[in-house]
Design an enzyme around this catalytic site. Structure first.
Site, mmCIF file in Angstrom:
data_model
loop_
_atom_site.group_PDB
_atom_site.id
_atom_site.type_symbol
_atom_site.label_atom_id
_atom_site.label_comp_id
_atom_site.label_asym_id
_atom_site.label_seq_id
_atom_site.Cartn_x
_atom_site.Cartn_y
_atom_site.Cartn_z
ATOM 1 N N GLU A 184 0.834 -1.198 0.000
ATOM 2 C CA GLU A 184 0.000 0.000 0.000
ATOM 3 C C GLU A 184 0.874 1.255 0.000
ATOM 4 O O GLU A 184 0.558 2.239 -0.685
ATOM 5 C CB GLU A 184 -0.944 -0.039 1.223
ATOM 6 C CG GLU A 184 -1.811 1.175 1.440
ATOM 7 C CD GLU A 184 -2.769 1.518 0.291
ATOM 8 O OE1 GLU A 184 -2.907 0.745 -0.661
ATOM 9 O OE2 GLU A 184 -3.364 2.612 0.370
ATOM 10 N N GLU A 216 0.937 6.637 -6.968
ATOM 11 C CA GLU A 216 -0.269 7.401 -7.331
ATOM 12 C C GLU A 216 -0.049 8.910 -7.209
ATOM 13 O O GLU A 216 -0.476 9.672 -8.055
ATOM 14 C CB GLU A 216 -1.427 7.035 -6.384
ATOM 15 C CG GLU A 216 -2.035 5.675 -6.630
ATOM 16 C CD GLU A 216 -3.150 5.366 -5.624
ATOM 17 O OE1 GLU A 216 -4.254 5.045 -6.050
ATOM 18 O OE2 GLU A 216 -2.899 5.448 -4.396
ATOM 19 N N LYS A 220 0.626 4.088 -2.892
ATOM 20 C CA LYS A 220 0.347 5.507 -2.584
ATOM 21 C C LYS A 220 1.392 6.400 -3.236
ATOM 22 O O LYS A 220 1.078 7.421 -3.818
ATOM 23 C CB LYS A 220 0.369 5.779 -1.068
ATOM 24 C CG LYS A 220 -0.825 5.357 -0.261
ATOM 25 C CD LYS A 220 -2.030 6.249 -0.369
ATOM 26 C CE LYS A 220 -2.946 5.804 -1.464
ATOM 27 N NZ LYS A 220 -3.780 4.663 -1.262
HETATM 28 C C1 G6P Z 1 -9.294 3.350 -7.939
HETATM 29 C C2 G6P Z 1 -8.957 4.336 -6.822
HETATM 30 C C3 G6P Z 1 -8.299 3.594 -5.670
HETATM 31 C C4 G6P Z 1 -9.206 2.463 -5.184
HETATM 32 C C5 G6P Z 1 -9.597 1.516 -6.330
HETATM 33 C C6 G6P Z 1 -10.691 0.553 -5.917
HETATM 34 O O1 G6P Z 1 -8.120 2.862 -8.491
HETATM 35 O O2 G6P Z 1 -8.095 5.359 -7.310
HETATM 36 O O3 G6P Z 1 -8.058 4.495 -4.600
HETATM 37 O O4 G6P Z 1 -8.547 1.737 -4.189
HETATM 38 O O5 G6P Z 1 -10.100 2.270 -7.439
HETATM 39 O O6 G6P Z 1 -11.861 1.288 -5.675
HETATM 40 P P1 G6P Z 1 -13.010 0.879 -4.674
HETATM 41 O O7 G6P Z 1 -13.945 2.054 -4.694
HETATM 42 O O8 G6P Z 1 -13.640 -0.359 -5.240
HETATM 43 O O9 G6P Z 1 -12.409 0.650 -3.343
#
Ligand code: G6P
Length: 612
Positions: free
Chosen positions: A485, A492, A489
């Site tokens: 994680e 991203e 991060k």
């Molecule tokens: C996108 C977001 C992430 C998130 C992932 C899953 O990639 O940028 O931050 O963890 O989707 O999304 P969810 O809403 O299913 O947790």
């Protein structure tokens, strides 16, 4: 992915739509646009880039209208530019449409329309669908609503669409399949949006539109129909959210606000559920299905992104405490790879938004094959919450920063309570450990507060390493997914290449990357793997890697071996990720800020990935 807003009523539509788009910008920010209808006809204004750029461009133009729709785009078909921006206009100039989703069979439809003489100005699948609707209207001599229903039966893909027509002064026609749509009910006015954030300041009464429903929305009337033209009863629910929750509240960025909210959001998640005094965990979604859960043959965690990392930590928790085999699946792989699902399997869907397309389809597939679905979801009333047989909300409140922070710790808090409750029912946990873990979990919000009380050291470390081209994140046991994680991060938010690895496994490859320029972040809190990770730190030091550690307060060994240290309070290893992830969230945030990036809206990403 893509945000849509609509308004019809007595107010001026443009300010409502514009404000809504700003709230939904986290869903995509490649371009923005609005369509407004007044006595002079349809007006479409759109622009590549952020909503603010569109707003600047519109200054001085005719925006007086009491009906309007708006869109903020995350590009799928066609590069982000002015022409591909939504809304799109039909060939006869009478219809304007916005769309969130993907029309998969757009290519043959487009060819047919081209053969009939239609022309296209954009590369989008949306313009194809719109002209397909216009063509049906023409051929079948029918109204827009009927043409839309016919078109929707013939397209493959996902959509939430809003259409306004030059011929109709106050009706928005909307439809959804796979992409979310909420309708806010006001007095003589209606608000439409991808989520409730653009609606909340006007009304708390909302209707969540279901898949395969068409909504005919006028100022005084909301009609829902299925694709067979049968009326459906709108189910009105009350929003449990306030305006402050979706504003920055004095913080420079939503991400920083959300990181700092975590002591409160974890507390809100535990409140009324975790009762260490009486030894009870009150979670009706688990209580009502306890036999199914404790006797599960296996539990499969299905998720994407940060939520997938929460699933990995839950694997450690549940196997450790409940002795039930757990598998963790990327939803995007699970849905396509013909997985084996047996009676007695429990699928746990983890999702912040509750709208991630891959997770939704994976669940539907597992449900068809008879699996029991338990949802761990943040957004109340979202698609995954509704598909699940049972579940528990994370209660983290609206998360706006694209990189997930408080939703992740909320997921961990729910999953920890779930593991404890099942372990207790199954008899796989000793009473004293059960009570001790409950108390430790109860104390987590205060310990989070302690970490967040002074973040200046973390900021300094971030500024020191901000120019590194790569980072390695290492951890063992419960802290291994935390390392993943941390790497996610950083990628991203700061666009620095980062890899997360199990600390011992790094000897099988990544160690070749280590030299005096490589920052290596060890998540090395005091747990049952501690002695082992001390050896791994030595191995990196021996190769001159720059060791940065997340260590337990009071530890002297790891700090003595590290160039830089971020301390967290001590707790049981099962719930340690709730603390050890926080310095990693902050380091990414501060590196991103130091590099001058828009941390709330990192390039190419979207918060809610509603396309596969
Ligand atoms: C996108 C977001 C992430 C998130 C992932 C899953 O990639 O940028 O931050 O963890 O989707 O999304 P969810 O809403 O299913 O947790």
């Amino acid at each position: 992915m893509c945000g849509i807003v609509g308004y019809t009523g007595k107010r001026q539509a443009y300010p409502v739509v514009l404000k809504g788009l700003k709230r939904l910008e986290y869903r995509g920010y490649d371009s923005a646009g609005v369509a407004l209808r007044n006595d002079k006809g349809l007006h479409i204004y759109k622009k590549k880039g952020r909503v603010a750029e569109m707003e600047e461009d519109i200054v001085g133009k005719d925006v007086s209208a009491t009906i309007g729709i708006g869109h903020t785009r995350w590009a799928t078909h066609g590069e982000p530019n002015d022409v591909n921006a939504h809304p799109h206009k039909s060939n006869n100039g009478k219809l304007a449409m916005i769309h969130n989703g993907i029309i998969e069979n757009y290519a043959p439809l487009k060819q047919d329309l081209i053969n009939k003489g239609y022309t296209f100005s954009s590369d989008t699948d949306t313009e194809v669908l719109l002209n397909f609707i216009e063509d049906i209207q023409k051929n079948n001599h029918c109204g827009l609503e009927e043409a839309l229903r016919i078109a929707l039966k013939r397209i493959v893909g996902a959509y939430c669409i809003l259409i306004i027509s030059e011929d109709d002064p106050d009706t928005i026609i909307a439809a959804r399949k796979g992409s979310p749509l909420v309708i806010g009910i006001g007095k003589g006015e209606h608000f439409l949006a991808s989520d409730a954030s653009p609606i909340i300041e006007y009304t708390k009464e909302v209707v969540y539109v279901n898949d395969y429903e068409v909504a005919i929305v006028k100022p005084d009337e909301l009609i829902l129909k299925n694709l067979g033209n049968e009326k459906q009863t709108p189910f009105v629910t009350k929003l449990d959210m306030d305006l402050a929750a979706i504003e920055k509240g004095g913080y420079e960025h939503f991400m920083l606000k959300e990181i700092h909210e975590q002591s409160d959001t974890i507390f809100d998640c535990l409140r009324g559920r975790l009762l260490p005094e009486s030894g009870q965990i009150m979670m009706s979604g688990i209580e009502d299905n306890i036999d199914m859960l404790k006797n599960a043959n296996r539990i499969v965690m299905v998720a994407c992104g940060t939520s997938w990392h929460a699933g990995l930590i839950a694997e450690y928790m549940i196997e450790d405490l409940c002795r039930i085999p757990v598998e963790v699946e990327y939803a995007s792989e699970f849905r396509y790879r013909n997985p084996i699902i047996n009676k007695g399997d429990v699928i746990v869907a983890i999702s912040q938004s509750g709208e991630t397309a891959d997770t939704i389809v994976a669940l539907e597939k597992a449900k068809e094959q008879g699996a029991f679905i338990f949802g761990v979801v943040n957004v109340v009333g979202s698609s995954i919450a509704r598909i699940s047989h049972a579940g528990a909300y994370t209660h983290a409140g609206p998360e706006i920063g694209v990189a997930s922070t408080k939703a992740f710790t909320g997921q961990l808090a729910v999953l920890a309570m779930m593991a404890l409750k099942i372990a207790k029912a199954k008899g796989t946990i000793a009473d004293d450990r059960y009570i001790q873990l409950m108390k430790d979990l109860y104390n987590i919000p205060d310990k989070v507060k302690e970490i967040l009380a002074d973040t200046s050291n973390i900021k300094k470390i971030a500024e020191k390493y901000k120019d590194a081209s790569d980072f390695l994140f290492l951890g063992r046991g419960y802290n291994f997914p935390v390392a993943l994680e941390g790497a996610l991060k950083l990628k991203e938010i700061s666009y620095i290449h980062a890899e997360g690895y199990p600390a011992a496994e790094m000897k099988h490859g990544p160690i070749a990357l280590v030299d005096e320029t490589l920052p290596v972040v060890f998540v090395a809190t005091k747990d049952s793997y501690y002695e082992k990770i001390v050896s791994n730190v030595q191995e990196i030091k021996a190769r001159k890697g720059q060791v940065i550690a997340v260590a337990t307060q009071g530890d002297t060994v790891i700090p003595s071996m590290s160039k830089d240290v971020m301390f967290v309070p001590d707790t049981d290893e099962v719930i340690a990720p709730l603390l050890s992830v926080i310095p990693l969230q902050l380091i990414s945030y501060y590196v991103g800020v130091a590099k001058g990036y828009d941390v709330d809206k990192p390039r190419n990403l979207a918060k809610s990935v509603t396309v596969e």
